[in-house]
Design a protein around this motif. Structure first.
Motif, PDB file in Angstrom:
ATOM      1  N   UNK A  46      18.187 -48.277 -79.795  1.00  0.00           N
ATOM      2  CA  UNK A  46      19.146 -47.557 -81.199  1.00  0.00           C
ATOM      3  C   UNK A  46      17.914 -47.149 -82.268  1.00  0.00           C
ATOM      4  N   UNK A  47      16.479 -47.282 -81.854  1.00  0.00           N
ATOM      5  CA  UNK A  47      15.752 -46.137 -82.244  1.00  0.00           C
ATOM      6  C   UNK A  47      16.263 -44.879 -82.411  1.00  0.00           C
ATOM      7  N   UNK A  48      16.398 -44.677 -80.762  1.00  0.00           N
ATOM      8  CA  UNK A  48      16.790 -43.582 -80.204  1.00  0.00           C
ATOM      9  C   UNK A  48      17.815 -42.285 -81.267  1.00  0.00           C
ATOM     10  N   UNK A  49      18.671 -42.997 -81.804  1.00  0.00           N
ATOM     11  CA  UNK A  49      19.595 -42.493 -82.797  1.00  0.00           C
ATOM     12  C   UNK A  49      19.357 -41.828 -84.237  1.00  0.00           C
ATOM     13  N   UNK A  50      18.326 -42.559 -83.908  1.00  0.00           N
ATOM     14  CA  UNK A  50      16.902 -42.474 -85.686  1.00  0.00           C
ATOM     15  C   UNK A  50      15.520 -41.193 -85.130  1.00  0.00           C
ATOM     16  N   UNK A  51      15.661 -41.196 -83.674  1.00  0.00           N
ATOM     17  CA  UNK A  51      14.351 -39.855 -83.532  1.00  0.00           C
ATOM     18  C   UNK A  51      15.800 -38.400 -82.999  1.00  0.00           C
ATOM     19  N   UNK A  57      15.793 -33.202 -87.899  1.00  0.00           N
ATOM     20  CA  UNK A  57      15.224 -33.477 -89.237  1.00  0.00           C
ATOM     21  C   UNK A  57      14.235 -32.426 -89.407  1.00  0.00           C
ATOM     22  N   UNK A  58      13.406 -32.663 -88.550  1.00  0.00           N
ATOM     23  CA  UNK A  58      12.166 -32.392 -88.897  1.00  0.00           C
ATOM     24  C   UNK A  58      11.347 -31.367 -87.542  1.00  0.00           C
ATOM     25  N   UNK A  59      11.687 -31.524 -86.551  1.00  0.00           N
ATOM     26  CA  UNK A  59      11.357 -30.447 -85.064  1.00  0.00           C
ATOM     27  C   UNK A  59      12.459 -29.053 -85.644  1.00  0.00           C
ATOM     28  N   UNK A  60      13.409 -29.231 -86.222  1.00  0.00           N
ATOM     29  CA  UNK A  60      14.103 -28.444 -85.633  1.00  0.00           C
ATOM     30  C   UNK A  60      14.119 -28.351 -87.388  1.00  0.00           C
ATOM     31  N   UNK A  61      13.624 -28.523 -87.954  1.00  0.00           N
ATOM     32  CA  UNK A  61      14.463 -28.029 -90.136  1.00  0.00           C
ATOM     33  C   UNK A  61      13.117 -27.716 -90.366  1.00  0.00           C
ATOM     34  N   UNK A  62      12.115 -28.962 -89.711  1.00  0.00           N
ATOM     35  CA  UNK A  62      10.951 -28.845 -90.484  1.00  0.00           C
ATOM     36  C   UNK A  62      11.089 -29.887 -92.286  1.00  0.00           C
ATOM     37  N   UNK A  63      11.611 -30.865 -91.871  1.00  0.00           N
ATOM     38  CA  UNK A  63      11.700 -31.236 -92.858  1.00  0.00           C
ATOM     39  C   UNK A  63      11.383 -33.416 -92.569  1.00  0.00           C
ATOM     40  N   UNK A  64      10.119 -33.189 -92.735  1.00  0.00           N
ATOM     41  CA  UNK A  64       9.794 -34.701 -92.220  1.00  0.00           C
ATOM     42  C   UNK A  64       9.934 -35.822 -93.379  1.00  0.00           C
ATOM     43  N   UNK A  65      10.715 -36.684 -92.997  1.00  0.00           N
ATOM     44  CA  UNK A  65      11.536 -37.430 -93.732  1.00  0.00           C
ATOM     45  C   UNK A  65      11.077 -39.170 -93.188  1.00  0.00           C
ATOM     46  N   UNK A  66      10.118 -39.873 -94.328  1.00  0.00           N
ATOM     47  CA  UNK A  66       8.984 -41.041 -93.838  1.00  0.00           C
ATOM     48  C   UNK A  66       9.794 -42.199 -94.061  1.00  0.00           C
ATOM     49  N   UNK A  67      11.477 -41.790 -94.918  1.00  0.00           N
ATOM     50  CA  UNK A  67      12.617 -43.164 -95.259  1.00  0.00           C
ATOM     51  C   UNK A  67      13.286 -42.940 -93.982  1.00  0.00           C
ATOM     52  N   UNK A 250      22.994 -26.335 -96.387  1.00  0.00           N
ATOM     53  CA  UNK A 250      22.086 -26.955 -95.052  1.00  0.00           C
ATOM     54  C   UNK A 250      21.691 -27.895 -94.635  1.00  0.00           C
ATOM     55  N   UNK A 251      20.059 -27.799 -95.220  1.00  0.00           N
ATOM     56  CA  UNK A 251      19.422 -28.904 -95.596  1.00  0.00           C
ATOM     57  C   UNK A 251      20.196 -30.689 -95.824  1.00  0.00           C
ATOM     58  N   UNK A 252      20.818 -30.021 -96.636  1.00  0.00           N
ATOM     59  CA  UNK A 252      21.335 -31.598 -96.879  1.00  0.00           C
ATOM     60  C   UNK A 252      22.710 -31.495 -96.072  1.00  0.00           C
ATOM     61  N   UNK A 253      22.315 -30.588 -96.051  1.00  0.00           N
ATOM     62  CA  UNK A 253      24.151 -31.504 -94.669  1.00  0.00           C
ATOM     63  C   UNK A 253      22.643 -31.493 -93.314  1.00  0.00           C
ATOM     64  N   UNK A 254      22.324 -31.853 -92.909  1.00  0.00           N
ATOM     65  CA  UNK A 254      21.604 -31.740 -91.706  1.00  0.00           C
ATOM     66  C   UNK A 254      20.694 -33.131 -91.933  1.00  0.00           C
ATOM     67  N   UNK A 255      19.831 -33.183 -92.960  1.00  0.00           N
ATOM     68  CA  UNK A 255      19.965 -34.594 -93.228  1.00  0.00           C
ATOM     69  C   UNK A 255      20.732 -35.752 -93.776  1.00  0.00           C
ATOM     70  N   UNK A 256      22.115 -34.883 -94.246  1.00  0.00           N
ATOM     71  CA  UNK A 256      22.380 -36.394 -93.998  1.00  0.00           C
ATOM     72  C   UNK A 256      23.531 -36.275 -92.568  1.00  0.00           C
ATOM     73  N   UNK A 257      23.837 -35.442 -91.838  1.00  0.00           N
ATOM     74  CA  UNK A 257      23.500 -35.958 -90.248  1.00  0.00           C
ATOM     75  C   UNK A 257      23.232 -36.740 -89.509  1.00  0.00           C
ATOM     76  N   UNK A 258      21.621 -36.822 -89.771  1.00  0.00           N
ATOM     77  CA  UNK A 258      20.766 -37.001 -89.571  1.00  0.00           C
ATOM     78  C   UNK A 258      20.873 -38.898 -89.976  1.00  0.00           C
ATOM     79  N   UNK A 259      21.195 -38.745 -91.136  1.00  0.00           N
ATOM     80  CA  UNK A 259      21.334 -40.810 -91.786  1.00  0.00           C
ATOM     81  C   UNK A 259      22.107 -41.209 -91.439  1.00  0.00           C
TER      82      UNK A 259
END
Lengths: 385, 248
Positions: A46-51, A57-67, A250-259
């Protein structure tokens, strides 16, 4: 069909790796492990989904979210609220001063179900909320921040404080949320006992299938133009902006998709583990999820999922044997990954030339590379698969 | 206004101040259609800032920027680009990990939204356009080369090619021949003359020989203001220009 396959996998080796992994999860592990251990694997997955979300988000788009734990938690809490309501029917809770409401509400002198709990009596609404709530929250936060060009370290710090706020908020509102203990004692899903061995098998397989679907979705994104734009934003933000792309959107979309996929992971966590609490979604777990991704490989979907399994397996094994040393080991692993192989295990494996799909040759080469100490300090992020 | 060459861009009284320092002040600038208009001036004159203001990277504090009669001041960068203004940066700004072809393809205006990106397919016509532009910038045989290993001059051309993919009406080039060899400069001059047949070009440049070769009109900037404007002959004989810029 063939076109879709080609979009998803760039090389045959990649498709084989995914196939092998699926075989491991769907056949080998269920046969080899007792149900208790298999349930643990399901929990790690289930943590795999977050990963997977973090890879985009992080690897591809360079946005590191710690939340990311926040979104895992939102999905998890939605599911837990539904299950808790089902477990709190007036007959089972007849002993309470107000029967028919969750036990922790009764302990906190609540006499009525809070309004925001009402919709969670419905399963369709709950499933809807599991997806939409994390996605919507992430989109609003993301949009507000990316529009103002908040990024990098600042974004990481803000998301980390979000994780803190979220877990403290749940902690401090015991009557509404179950507080620090969380929402516990979950039993049935529409009358189906989720604690039985049978159910644990079924939920495990459902988790694997869903994770695989999500992974394929992520790979699809990576291999379309959107995936290339994500990398382009990471490496040359201004150029992308001046090529006419709305970078903030595009960033907001990918953040939202990851969420959204993190939320799904959270819901599956609750179904398999049977409870949800702030300790699973605060700062520490949010950072741990980043570590899983970093160790496995932040550019690779499969790598990140493997990272979750390996680190968690290590955590279980080592923390049983050396409870004091475990945290140091975990920190040390993270530091050495960042210093010596920034693309994680997947990055290491990709360095091996795979011109011939000969496993023995591959294995011999792997031995060779493993025995020579890493010489280069850092490799620039290359864009494989 | 010249009937043969109507103005596509009209910048009036443009100004920006950074904490009281006026980097650009009372700047008037008219770009005629299909002209190559060069902005020259000593370092710190505010040339790059003018480009930043037009393309929306920096927000102006005074004046107006009208593109074909439409006010652009205050618009978001991507909207200005979509309206038809492309901009090249001083240092080559390309996607080093992608191939030349992918660099060009990513600049194609189809599918720039989230959904558009997901639905994007490499059609024959897009492929053809990429190849045509590659031929224009002399990179036809490097289509599958990773952009990071191109020479400096080729990177500059690639970025110009990426602008051409967007098919803008105005192209702004910030020092396009910086760091190029003499031969590459000549080729770039030919390229700029060629692309200005269908569009207007603003160029910032230091190299006077190069400016002489390409410019239809020249604006000289000094300390954020316009010092002189006109043909290359006119400005290069202007005593004020000689004093602050060319004479040095």
């Amino acid at each position: 069909m063939q076109l879709l396959f080609k979009t998803l996998f760039k090389t045959r080796g990649e498709a084989l790796a995914f196939g092998g992994f699926l075989l491991l999860l769907l056949v080998i592990l269920p046969l080899a492990l007792p149900v208790f251990r298999l349930n643990l694997v399901g929990k790690y997955l289930t943590f795999g989904f977050v990963a997977v979300g973090l890879v985009l988000l992080w690897g591809r788009c360079g946005i590191l979210s710690l939340g990311q734990g926040v979104f895992f938690g939102l999905g998890g809490y939605c599911m837990a609220m539904f299950l808790k309501l089902e477990a709190s029917d007036p007959i089972t809770t007849a002993i309470q001063s107000t029967p028919g409401i969750p036990d922790f509400m009764d302990w906190n002198q609540l006499t009525k179900l809070p309004l925001f709990w009402e919709p969670f009596k419905s399963l369709p609404f709950t499933i809807f909320a599991v997806f939409i709530l994390p996605a919507a929250v992430a989109f609003i936060i993301g949009w507000a921040m990316f529009r103002r060009r908040v990024g990098g370290v600042y974004f990481a710090i803000i998301t980390q404080s979000l994780a803190l706020i979220f877990s403290l908020g749940i902690d401090g509102n015991q009557g509404f949320t179950g507080g620090r203990n969380g929402i516990t004692d979950l039993r049935t899903l529409c009358g189906w006992d989720i604690r039985s061995e049978n159910a644990q098998y079924i939920l495990y397989f459902a988790c694997v299938v869903l994770l695989f679907t999500v992974a394929m979705g992520a790979k699809y994104i990576i291999n379309t133009r959107l995936g290339r734009v994500l990398v382009a934003i990471r490496d040359r933000e201004d150029r992308v902006r001046f090529s006419g792309y709305d970078v903030a959107m595009i960033r907001a979309f990918i953040f939202s998709f990851a969420a959204m996929i993190s939320g799904l992971g959270g819901a599956l966590f609750v179904l398999q583990v049977g409870f949800m609490s702030p300790s699973i979604i605060g700062i520490v777990p949010s950072i741990e999820m980043v570590i899983f991704t970093a160790v496995g490989g932040r550019l690779s979907v499969l790598g990140a999922i493997l990272g979750c399994l390996i680190v968690n397996f290590g955590k279980t094994t080592f923390s049983e044997a050396y409870p004091d040393l475990w945290l140091y080991l975990m920190g040390g692993t993270f530091i050495s990954v960042v210093m010596f192989f920034p693309n994680g295990l997947a990055g290491l494996i990709e360095k091996i030339p795979t011109s011939k799909e000969n496993y023995q040759a591959l294995f011999a080469r792997f031995k060779k590379t493993a025995s020579t100490p890493p010489t280069q300090k850092s490799t620039p992020i290359t864009d494989e698969h | 206004m010249n009937i043969d060459h109507p103005n596509v861009l009209e910048v009036e009284d443009l100004g920006v101040s950074f904490d009281g320092f006026k980097a650009v002040d009372g700047f008037n600038f008219y770009l005629a259609q299909n002209h190559v208009h060069v902005i020259i001036g000593p370092n710190g004159a505010g040339k790059t800032t003018v480009l930043d203001l037009i393309c929306g990277k920096t927000l102006a504090t005074a004046g107006s920027i009208k593109f074909k009669g439409k006010e652009l001041r205050g618009s978001r960068e991507y909207r200005i680009v979509r309206a038809g203004i492309g901009r090249k940066f001083q240092n080559p700004s390309i996607y080093e990990n992608l191939t030349v072809f992918e660099n060009l393809e990513l600049s194609h205006p189809t599918g720039r939204g989230v959904i558009g990106c997901l639905m994007f397919r490499r059609t024959a016509s897009i492929k053809q356009q990429c190849e045509d532009v590659a031929a224009q910038i002399g990179l036809s045989d490097r289509l599958d080369t990773e952009a990071g290993i191109l020479s400096h001059g080729q990177k500059q051309w690639l970025e110009i090619g990426m602008l051409l993919m967007q098919d803008p009406e105005i192209i702004m080039l910030d020092e396009p021949v910086a760091g190029m060899s003499v031969r590459e400069r000549t080729q770039t001059a030919t390229l700029i003359r060629k692309i200005s047949k269908d569009r207007s070009v603003i160029v910032i440049e230091h190299d006077m020989e190069f400016v002489r070769e390409i410019a239809d009109r020249v604006t000289v900037m000094h300390l954020g203001k316009i010092l002189a404007e006109g043909s290359m002959e006119k400005v290069s004989n202007d005593p004020k220009v000689i004093e602050v810029y060319i004479g040095h």
